[in-house]
Design a protein around this motif. Structure first.
Motif, PDB file in Angstrom:
ATOM      1  N   UNK A 195       7.859   7.042  -1.402  1.00  0.00           N
ATOM      2  CA  UNK A 195       8.145   5.647  -1.752  1.00  0.00           C
ATOM      3  C   UNK A 195       9.071   5.014  -0.714  1.00  0.00           C
ATOM      4  N   UNK A 196      10.128   5.748  -0.326  1.00  0.00           N
ATOM      5  CA  UNK A 196      11.092   5.221   0.660  1.00  0.00           C
ATOM      6  C   UNK A 196      10.414   4.978   2.011  1.00  0.00           C
ATOM      7  N   UNK A 232      -2.636  11.542  -7.513  1.00  0.00           N
ATOM      8  CA  UNK A 232      -2.552  10.299  -8.302  1.00  0.00           C
ATOM      9  C   UNK A 232      -1.294   9.524  -7.943  1.00  0.00           C
ATOM     10  N   UNK A 233      -0.214  10.253  -7.716  1.00  0.00           N
ATOM     11  CA  UNK A 233       1.041   9.609  -7.332  1.00  0.00           C
ATOM     12  C   UNK A 233       0.911   8.934  -5.958  1.00  0.00           C
ATOM     13  N   UNK A 234       0.265   9.617  -5.018  1.00  0.00           N
ATOM     14  CA  UNK A 234       0.063   9.028  -3.689  1.00  0.00           C
ATOM     15  C   UNK A 234      -0.794   7.769  -3.796  1.00  0.00           C
ATOM     16  N   UNK A 235      -1.862   7.867  -4.587  1.00  0.00           N
ATOM     17  CA  UNK A 235      -2.757   6.713  -4.748  1.00  0.00           C
ATOM     18  C   UNK A 235      -1.999   5.529  -5.349  1.00  0.00           C
ATOM     19  N   UNK A 236      -1.157   5.809  -6.377  1.00  0.00           N
ATOM     20  CA  UNK A 236      -0.406   4.729  -7.026  1.00  0.00           C
ATOM     21  C   UNK A 236       0.547   4.073  -6.032  1.00  0.00           C
ATOM     22  N   UNK A 237       1.221   4.890  -5.211  1.00  0.00           N
ATOM     23  CA  UNK A 237       2.162   4.334  -4.228  1.00  0.00           C
ATOM     24  C   UNK A 237       1.432   3.566  -3.126  1.00  0.00           C
TER      25      UNK A 237
END
Ligand SMILES: Cc1cc2nc3c(=O)[nH]c(=O)nc-3n(C[C@H](O)[C@H](O)[C@H](O)COP(=O)(O)O)c2cc1C
Length: 367
Positions: A195-196, A232-237
């Protein structure tokens, strides 16, 4: 012809072999008329394969993946071989030697390679001096990474430095956080670190876009060794930060299926045929998450048009090859493009995009 050449090439140490290929390409670039000749032999001309991705016009969807031309020395010749795009690098802010040799291994029966190169790089300043883009008939991606000595807490600074340096010249910039050969690099794919990083890069992209009046897309290159939650986390970010593309995937640390091979336990990233299914699965999962809102560049074990098609039906808008180029030779882009053309013809569609839409929606096309 190439199978014979390959036999000779494979008599050399793998890294020497790769260096020889690069030297031959550089030599060709110095001979007047050689690049046009390469283009006449290997070039691809097809309106139906021309593709618009990330706002860029790709003459065809088959690109050369990062890692072969790390120091931007062979762009005219590589584009002469028919690739629609060439991804250069990984380049690091400051020059570094990479890991000590031996650091590249062949698994010929598997059509695979294991590498632990560790980003040998001339550094971004020299890289840009090397880069020749005169009259380029394709897209140039520049893949950036952090220096080995830069701790992860300072990684953002390295990516920003490299991003600013290449912004004026790259058609797109690939953010490599997925090499298995730089300690802790892959940790940047998870948690707050990603995210950063994306916040900082996106902010910089907007600022540079305003001052330079050109928008240079960002593509995030990810590993095949991520579980569904991580993907899924990568896609959301990626969606949250409006990243322009995801490149899936880098090489794998998994050795399933090749355990019995002599060199399979060498440390590093495995690429080529044994990676094929795994990277396609990552593309499929990503596509389900991204739903066409962010394009995917599919890489991993592609050797022919069937492999490329499989990745595209799974969700890739473009494909790239590296290990396939070593095993199949200089005609690989032309051959894959020829096979894709055939599929478009058989489907009765007018373009690759249309044929893919049809295939993805479950209409059965020629295999
Ligand atoms: C020798 C070698 C060096 C590589 N170096 C890089 C690199 O510097 N940066 C990067 O993003 N990927 C690098 N890769 C990974 C490739 O770009 C590609 O993602 C991976 O090999 C899977 O594709 P393939 O099966 O067609 O080789 C390298 C791969 C190989 C075999």
């Amino acid at each position: 012809m190439y199978p014979l050449l390959r036999q000779l090439l494979f008599l050399l140490d793998p890294e020497q072999g790769h260096r020889l290929i690069l030297n031959l390409l550089r030599f060709a670039q110095r001979i007047p008329g050689a690049v046009p000749l390469l283009r006449a032999i290997y070039g691809v001309r097809s309106n139906r394969l021309a593709t618009e991705v990330m706002g860029l016009s790709f003459p065809n969807p088959v690109g050369l993946a990062a890692g072969l031309d790390k120091n931007a020395q062979c762009v005219p010749a590589l584009l002469g071989l028919g690739f629609g795009s060439v991804e250069l690098g990984t380049v690091t802010p400051v020059a570094q030697p990479g890991n000590s040799p031996k650091r590249l291994f062949r698994l010929p029966r598997q059509h695979a390679l294991i590498n632990r190169m560790g980003f040998p790089s001339v550094g971004v300043e020299k890289f840009l001096k090397n880069l020749r883009t005169d009259g380029k008939p394709g897209v140039i991606g520049i893949n950036i990474g952090k220096n080995k000595n830069t701790p992860n807490e300072k990684a953002v600074d390295d990516y920003l430095t490299a991003f600013r340096s290449v912004y004026a010249i790259a058609d797109y910039v690939a953010i490599n956080i997925s090499s298995p050969n730089t300690p802790q690099l892959r940790a940047l794919q998870t948690g707050d670190a990603l995210g950063d990083l994306l916040t900082a890069l996106k902010h910089e992209q907007i600022m540079l876009g305003k001052t330079r009046r050109v928008y240079v897309p960002i593509a995030l290159k990810i590993a095949p060794d991520l579980d569904t939650n991580e993907l899924e986390n990568i896609a959301a970010l990626a969606l949250l930060h409006k990243i322009d593309a995801v490149i899936a995937t880098n090489s794998t640390i998994d050795r399933s299926g090749v355990e019995h091979e002599l060199l399979s336990q060498e440390i590093g990233g495995l690429s080529g045929r044994p990676l094929k299914e795994k990277s396609t699965e990552v593309i499929r999962t990503l596509y389900n998450q991204l739903k066409g809102n962010i394009p995917i560049i599919g890489v991993g074990g592609i050797e022919n048009a069937d492999d490329a098609w499989e990745k595209m039906v799974a969700g890739a808008d473009l494909v790239q090859v590296y290990t396939g180029f070593i095993y199949q030779g200089p005609a690989i882009a032309k051959r894959i493009c020829g096979g894709l053309e055939k599929r478009i013809q058989v489907s009765g569609c007018k373009s690759l995009g249309e044929a893919l839409e049809k295939a993805r929606s479950g209409v059965h096309l020629m295999r």
